[in-house]
Design a protein around this motif. Structure first.
Motif, PDB file in Angstrom:
ATOM      1  N   ASP A  87      -1.207 -11.178 -18.987  1.00 30.84           N
ATOM      2  CA  ASP A  87      -0.798 -12.151 -17.961  1.00 30.84           C
ATOM      3  C   ASP A  87      -1.365 -11.789 -16.582  1.00 30.84           C
ATOM      4  O   ASP A  87      -0.781 -12.129 -15.552  1.00 30.84           O
ATOM      5  N   ALA A  88      -2.499 -11.113 -16.570  1.00 26.46           N
ATOM      6  CA  ALA A  88      -3.079 -10.663 -15.296  1.00 26.46           C
ATOM      7  C   ALA A  88      -3.339 -11.846 -14.357  1.00 26.46           C
ATOM      8  O   ALA A  88      -3.997 -12.811 -14.737  1.00 26.46           O
ATOM      9  N   ALA A  89      -2.807 -11.748 -13.129  1.00 26.29           N
ATOM     10  CA  ALA A  89      -3.063 -12.796 -12.131  1.00 26.29           C
ATOM     11  C   ALA A  89      -4.307 -12.457 -11.309  1.00 26.29           C
ATOM     12  O   ALA A  89      -5.017 -13.339 -10.849  1.00 26.29           O
ATOM     13  N   TYR A  90      -4.530 -11.165 -11.122  1.00 24.99           N
ATOM     14  CA  TYR A  90      -5.745 -10.696 -10.427  1.00 24.99           C
ATOM     15  C   TYR A  90      -5.878  -9.203 -10.683  1.00 24.99           C
ATOM     16  O   TYR A  90      -4.925  -8.548 -11.122  1.00 24.99           O
ATOM     17  N   LEU A  91      -7.065  -8.696 -10.419  1.00 27.14           N
ATOM     18  CA  LEU A  91      -7.293  -7.253 -10.517  1.00 27.14           C
ATOM     19  C   LEU A  91      -7.622  -6.699  -9.139  1.00 27.14           C
ATOM     20  O   LEU A  91      -8.521  -7.199  -8.462  1.00 27.14           O
ATOM     21  N   HIS A  92      -6.901  -5.668  -8.742  1.00 25.32           N
ATOM     22  CA  HIS A  92      -7.105  -5.040  -7.435  1.00 25.32           C
ATOM     23  C   HIS A  92      -7.685  -3.644  -7.616  1.00 25.32           C
ATOM     24  O   HIS A  92      -7.253  -2.884  -8.478  1.00 25.32           O
ATOM     25  N   TYR A  93      -8.673  -3.311  -6.791  1.00 21.49           N
ATOM     26  CA  TYR A  93      -9.130  -1.914  -6.774  1.00 21.49           C
ATOM     27  C   TYR A  93      -9.477  -1.498  -5.351  1.00 21.49           C
ATOM     28  O   TYR A  93      -9.550  -2.330  -4.436  1.00 21.49           O
ATOM     29  N   TYR A 121       1.770 -11.634  -2.483  1.00 19.15           N
ATOM     30  CA  TYR A 121       2.439 -12.874  -2.061  1.00 19.15           C
ATOM     31  C   TYR A 121       1.481 -14.056  -2.183  1.00 19.15           C
ATOM     32  O   TYR A 121       1.869 -15.151  -2.578  1.00 19.15           O
ATOM     33  N   ASN A 122       0.226 -13.855  -1.828  1.00 16.58           N
ATOM     34  CA  ASN A 122      -0.741 -14.950  -1.837  1.00 16.58           C
ATOM     35  C   ASN A 122      -1.290 -15.298  -3.211  1.00 16.58           C
ATOM     36  O   ASN A 122      -1.734 -16.416  -3.422  1.00 16.58           O
ATOM     37  N   LEU A 123      -1.274 -14.336  -4.140  1.00 15.91           N
ATOM     38  CA  LEU A 123      -1.942 -14.592  -5.421  1.00 15.91           C
ATOM     39  C   LEU A 123      -0.988 -14.701  -6.601  1.00 15.91           C
ATOM     40  O   LEU A 123      -1.423 -14.981  -7.716  1.00 15.91           O
ATOM     41  N   LEU A 124       0.299 -14.490  -6.388  1.00 26.00           N
ATOM     42  CA  LEU A 124       1.231 -14.519  -7.517  1.00 26.00           C
ATOM     43  C   LEU A 124       2.084 -15.780  -7.559  1.00 26.00           C
ATOM     44  O   LEU A 124       3.106 -15.822  -8.245  1.00 26.00           O
ATOM     45  N   GLY A 125       1.669 -16.813  -6.823  1.00 26.55           N
ATOM     46  CA  GLY A 125       2.474 -18.032  -6.764  1.00 26.55           C
ATOM     47  C   GLY A 125       2.624 -18.724  -8.109  1.00 26.55           C
ATOM     48  O   GLY A 125       3.638 -19.376  -8.382  1.00 26.55           O
ATOM     49  N   ALA A 126       1.631 -18.561  -8.956  1.00 25.23           N
ATOM     50  CA  ALA A 126       1.708 -19.219 -10.273  1.00 25.23           C
ATOM     51  C   ALA A 126       2.240 -18.263 -11.334  1.00 25.23           C
ATOM     52  O   ALA A 126       2.121 -18.527 -12.532  1.00 25.23           O
ATOM     53  N   GLY A 127       2.828 -17.171 -10.903  1.00 27.29           N
ATOM     54  CA  GLY A 127       3.338 -16.184 -11.857  1.00 27.29           C
ATOM     55  C   GLY A 127       2.248 -15.208 -12.263  1.00 27.29           C
ATOM     56  O   GLY A 127       1.202 -15.108 -11.619  1.00 27.29           O
ATOM     57  N   GLY A 128       2.488 -14.482 -13.338  1.00 28.39           N
ATOM     58  CA  GLY A 128       1.534 -13.464 -13.770  1.00 28.39           C
ATOM     59  C   GLY A 128       1.794 -12.138 -13.090  1.00 28.39           C
ATOM     60  O   GLY A 128       2.680 -12.007 -12.243  1.00 28.39           O
ATOM     61  N   THR A 129       0.994 -11.155 -13.467  1.00 23.43           N
ATOM     62  CA  THR A 129       1.197  -9.794 -12.988  1.00 23.43           C
ATOM     63  C   THR A 129      -0.056  -9.295 -12.275  1.00 23.43           C
ATOM     64  O   THR A 129      -1.170  -9.538 -12.727  1.00 23.43           O
ATOM     65  N   ALA A 130       0.171  -8.611 -11.162  1.00 22.38           N
ATOM     66  CA  ALA A 130      -0.947  -7.975 -10.463  1.00 22.38           C
ATOM     67  C   ALA A 130      -1.432  -6.793 -11.293  1.00 22.38           C
ATOM     68  O   ALA A 130      -0.621  -5.986 -11.758  1.00 22.38           O
ATOM     69  N   ASN A 131      -2.746  -6.685 -11.471  1.00 20.77           N
ATOM     70  CA  ASN A 131      -3.340  -5.563 -12.192  1.00 20.77           C
ATOM     71  C   ASN A 131      -4.104  -4.670 -11.212  1.00 20.77           C
ATOM     72  O   ASN A 131      -4.671  -5.171 -10.232  1.00 20.77           O
ATOM     73  N   PHE A 132      -4.118  -3.389 -11.513  1.00 22.34           N
ATOM     74  CA  PHE A 132      -4.727  -2.435 -10.587  1.00 22.34           C
ATOM     75  C   PHE A 132      -5.601  -1.430 -11.315  1.00 22.34           C
ATOM     76  O   PHE A 132      -5.270  -0.997 -12.420  1.00 22.34           O
ATOM     77  N   VAL A 133      -6.697  -1.061 -10.654  1.00 17.35           N
ATOM     78  CA  VAL A 133      -7.386   0.171 -11.036  1.00 17.35           C
ATOM     79  C   VAL A 133      -6.940   1.224 -10.029  1.00 17.35           C
ATOM     80  O   VAL A 133      -7.084   1.042  -8.815  1.00 17.35           O
ATOM     81  N   GLN A 134      -6.399   2.293 -10.565  1.00 17.36           N
ATOM     82  CA  GLN A 134      -5.783   3.327  -9.719  1.00 17.36           C
ATOM     83  C   GLN A 134      -6.742   4.510  -9.629  1.00 17.36           C
ATOM     84  O   GLN A 134      -7.013   5.161 -10.641  1.00 17.36           O
ATOM     85  N   THR A 135      -7.242   4.750  -8.424  1.00 19.55           N
ATOM     86  CA  THR A 135      -8.211   5.849  -8.294  1.00 19.55           C
ATOM     87  C   THR A 135      -7.837   6.838  -7.196  1.00 19.55           C
ATOM     88  O   THR A 135      -8.668   7.680  -6.817  1.00 19.55           O
ATOM     89  N   GLY A 136      -6.597   6.741  -6.691  1.00 22.53           N
ATOM     90  CA  GLY A 136      -6.217   7.698  -5.659  1.00 22.53           C
ATOM     91  C   GLY A 136      -5.005   7.223  -4.880  1.00 22.53           C
ATOM     92  O   GLY A 136      -4.279   6.313  -5.295  1.00 22.53           O
ATOM     93  N   ILE A 137      -4.831   7.821  -3.710  1.00 20.74           N
ATOM     94  CA  ILE A 137      -3.605   7.616  -2.940  1.00 20.74           C
ATOM     95  C   ILE A 137      -3.468   6.183  -2.453  1.00 20.74           C
ATOM     96  O   ILE A 137      -2.391   5.583  -2.513  1.00 20.74           O
ATOM     97  N   TRP A 138      -4.571   5.589  -1.963  1.00 22.08           N
ATOM     98  CA  TRP A 138      -4.450   4.234  -1.414  1.00 22.08           C
ATOM     99  C   TRP A 138      -4.194   3.212  -2.512  1.00 22.08           C
ATOM    100  O   TRP A 138      -3.347   2.325  -2.372  1.00 22.08           O
ATOM    101  N   GLY A 139      -4.916   3.335  -3.616  1.00 22.55           N
ATOM    102  CA  GLY A 139      -4.655   2.431  -4.740  1.00 22.55           C
ATOM    103  C   GLY A 139      -3.226   2.557  -5.232  1.00 22.55           C
ATOM    104  O   GLY A 139      -2.569   1.558  -5.578  1.00 22.55           O
ATOM    105  N   SER A 140      -2.712   3.784  -5.237  1.00 25.57           N
ATOM    106  CA  SER A 140      -1.338   3.990  -5.693  1.00 25.57           C
ATOM    107  C   SER A 140      -0.333   3.362  -4.742  1.00 25.57           C
ATOM    108  O   SER A 140       0.703   2.828  -5.163  1.00 25.57           O
ATOM    109  N   LYS A 141      -0.641   3.399  -3.449  1.00 29.65           N
ATOM    110  CA  LYS A 141       0.257   2.740  -2.483  1.00 29.65           C
ATOM    111  C   LYS A 141       0.278   1.230  -2.694  1.00 29.65           C
ATOM    112  O   LYS A 141       1.322   0.585  -2.555  1.00 29.65           O
ATOM    113  N   ALA A 142      -0.881   0.667  -3.005  1.00 30.11           N
ATOM    114  CA  ALA A 142      -0.941  -0.783  -3.265  1.00 30.11           C
ATOM    115  C   ALA A 142      -0.089  -1.132  -4.487  1.00 30.11           C
ATOM    116  O   ALA A 142       0.635  -2.142  -4.486  1.00 30.11           O
ATOM    117  N   ILE A 143      -0.156  -0.295  -5.517  1.00 22.78           N
ATOM    118  CA  ILE A 143       0.657  -0.519  -6.719  1.00 22.78           C
ATOM    119  C   ILE A 143       2.141  -0.430  -6.383  1.00 22.78           C
ATOM    120  O   ILE A 143       2.950  -1.279  -6.788  1.00 22.78           O
TER     121      ILE A 143
END
Lengths: 372, 372
Positions: free
Chosen positions: B142-148, B85-107
């Motif tokens: 179109d990455a808006a940010y990268l989450h890990y 909600y805080n980082l996608l105001g200008a559009g784009g897509t959230a990017n993720f590095v997926q390394t387990g259960i918690w990262g998958s929940k964020a995705i």
């Protein structure tokens, strides 16, 4: 150690017996070798604490079986968003009775998120000094639910009735029944309550339940599936209900402290009827002192005067600073009114003992004698 | 009173010195006549507590001046929603590095709310036993940010680097810089950190910070105004920053306890470099014991073995119940693995002393001798 009398509007006074118990169990909960704060929320010991708290709250409020009790977070303010997300899934408009600052904030958040919100009744015209009468509440034709604030903490304005017709129902113009939702943050547990009249009750904990951060929601079963698809997962009453309020780690220590407060209400006070009688006496004592004086005044219509929050002003507002400084000096804490309205406010929540009100009334009389 | 060794993954062990201080101040904070729990969050005493906690956290992590520190609620899971909600105001897509259960929940939450989320890299192919290498992270155009997830609490998998190129930057194919967001719930404060590499860091408190319910977010100034207009007001980093995290009543007592933990890290431990050295020794001791035995094993690539959460299994899984029962009997609590994966897990957060690891290693050797 000296405990002073604390009239804070929230976070508010807690029963000394509860704090003493928490202190005793802080490093080692009943021989388990760890603090409640350090327990897994999935552990047998913690689940027992959590379930006992829910059972005790159900006992106290005689919550019917078709209601779910949820322990969540974010304060009542988060419920200003979560509630419409949960109840507007089938469309329609949130309706509100507006009786002060908190009700207005709830309206603002519903409008912010969903564009529209209907004011079914408002006490704005009388400066929020008297609650609209039941017959003045007019639901919009597409009302999805009606929200009200049972007790306005800042204004000191409390409903003297539960909205509904003679049969205890709320109906919109087309005859369809409309669920009632209530922010009961500052009056829950102040006395017995007919929960069956409500669709959703929610309350921030930091007045009559426990520490700030915890929110209790009581939701009628059939309203668990009215949610919008686009709501944040943690807001979902259905998901919270299914997970026993443990979608993720709940505020475990706050929940435990709430449980201690519930036990205190049951065992030390003797339940909500007994609590209500004490609260009646406390409020009557303070309002009588205010009314007997021309030095102090409270603007609220007598039938809507809050039992929990008593705002008052001095005839000479230049004496306010002295009143606050001297009352604090006398061990009467947090009598300053909300920063948005000024003046004084004495909050008389469950944990504020009758002796505190006696001490306040004595101080007020003495102050008036010296400075009036 | 006997304090046992607590290896819980969260809510986790707290420093005994912190609990002792909280106990001492429970009914009367420094002669003020009330508990911290009973203080108005607007009072001078409470604001001093809150501000000191922030200052100490800034000191510990050497947080640059262009970052805001927010104290909010709802666990990391709520940030799975609040962050997009805080980082996608200008559009784009959230990017993720997926390394387990918690990262998958964020995705999952980002997809639930906003339809799309890009997996920039995943360790799924190796069963989440090794973190993708920096060069394997491919941002969407179109990455808006990268989450890990810096440390996967359940899998016991920890990043050995901060994503970015040699210059410490993250760039998408068109050359635009992309902010880095990190769930640091189970590794924050385990050692020094270069905060300047991040756009947003957030962490649920219930591992290395304090009690469950509190969440700390560290947000770079320029990201405060990237929010979507339709977000729940309480999620807004901008609004939280402007209100000093007091849009509404914060989780005051949890914030106070976090402050006591920060003071303990500074005064008793000597800061995060010292803490890191202790954590290195604890983890090395336990992994060495596991590796020296054919009876115990841990599947994670050595460079990605978590310092905080050490999952392990027995060669003969039929002995797991006995291991857990006997270890608990020996005062080694909460060694059971997460319900989704089974086996054992020893969490070695900051508050778990080296003596606890010694006792665990001794128990493991003894158990192997008797039952192996």
């Amino acid at each position: 150690m000296t405990r002073h009398y604390n009239f804070c509007a929230g976070p508010a006074a807690l029963p000394e017996a509860v704090l003493a118990r928490a202190r005793e169990e802080m490093l080692d909960y009943r021989g388990r070798g760890l603090s409640v704060m350090e327990m897994s929320h999935r552990s047998g010991d913690y689940v027992a604490i959590a379930e006992q708290a829910e059972r005790d709250l159900r006992d106290l409020l005689a919550i019917p079986d078709n209601y779910r009790v949820l322990f969540t977070q974010g304060g009542a303010t988060q419920q200003f968003a979560a509630l419409p997300y949960n109840l507007l899934g089938a469309g329609g408009t949130a309706n509100f009775v507006q009786t002060g600052i908190w009700g207005s904030k709830a309206i603002k958040e519903a409008r912010h998120l969903f564009g529209d919100a209907a004011v079914a009744a408002s006490s704005e015209a009388n400066g929020h000094t008297a609650v609209p009468r039941p017959e003045d509440i007019v639901l919009s034709s597409d009302a999805a639910y009606l929200h009200y604030t049972a007790n306005e903490t800042i204004g000191g304005l409390e409903f003297d009735y539960i909205p509904g017709n003679d049969a205890g129902e709320l109906r919109r113009p087309d005859g369809r029944e409309v669920p009632l939702a209530c922010d009961m943050s500052s009056s829950i547990l102040s006395g017995p309550l007919d929960v069956s009249r409500f669709g959703v009750i929610y309350a921030g904990a930091q007045k009559n339940i426990g520490p700030a951060g915890l929110v209790v929601a009581i939701v009628r079963d059939d309203l668990l599936d009215q949610g919008r698809a686009d709501m944040p997962s943690l807001f979902s009453y259905r998901a919270l209900a299914e997970a026993g309020s443990m979608i993720n780690t709940p505020a475990t220590y706050s929940w435990y402290l709430a449980g201690l407060v519930f036990q205190w209400l049951k065992d030390d006070i003797g339940g909500l009827a007994a609590m209500s009688a004490i609260n009646d006496r406390k409020a009557a004592r303070l309002y009588a002192a205010i009314d007997a004086s021309e030095f102090y005044s409270n603007p609220i219509a007598p039938r809507n005067r809050s039992r929990m929050n008593v705002p008052f002003v001095l005839a000479d507002s230049r004496l306010e600073d002295a009143f606050l400084a001297e009352s604090e000096e006398a061990g009467l804490l947090n009598l300053k009114g909300h920063r948005s309205v000024g003046g004084m406010r004495a909050s008389l929540y469950n944990a504020v003992p009758e002796a505190a009100v006696e001490a306040l009334v004595d101080f007020m009389a003495d102050f008036e004698k010296r400075r009036g």
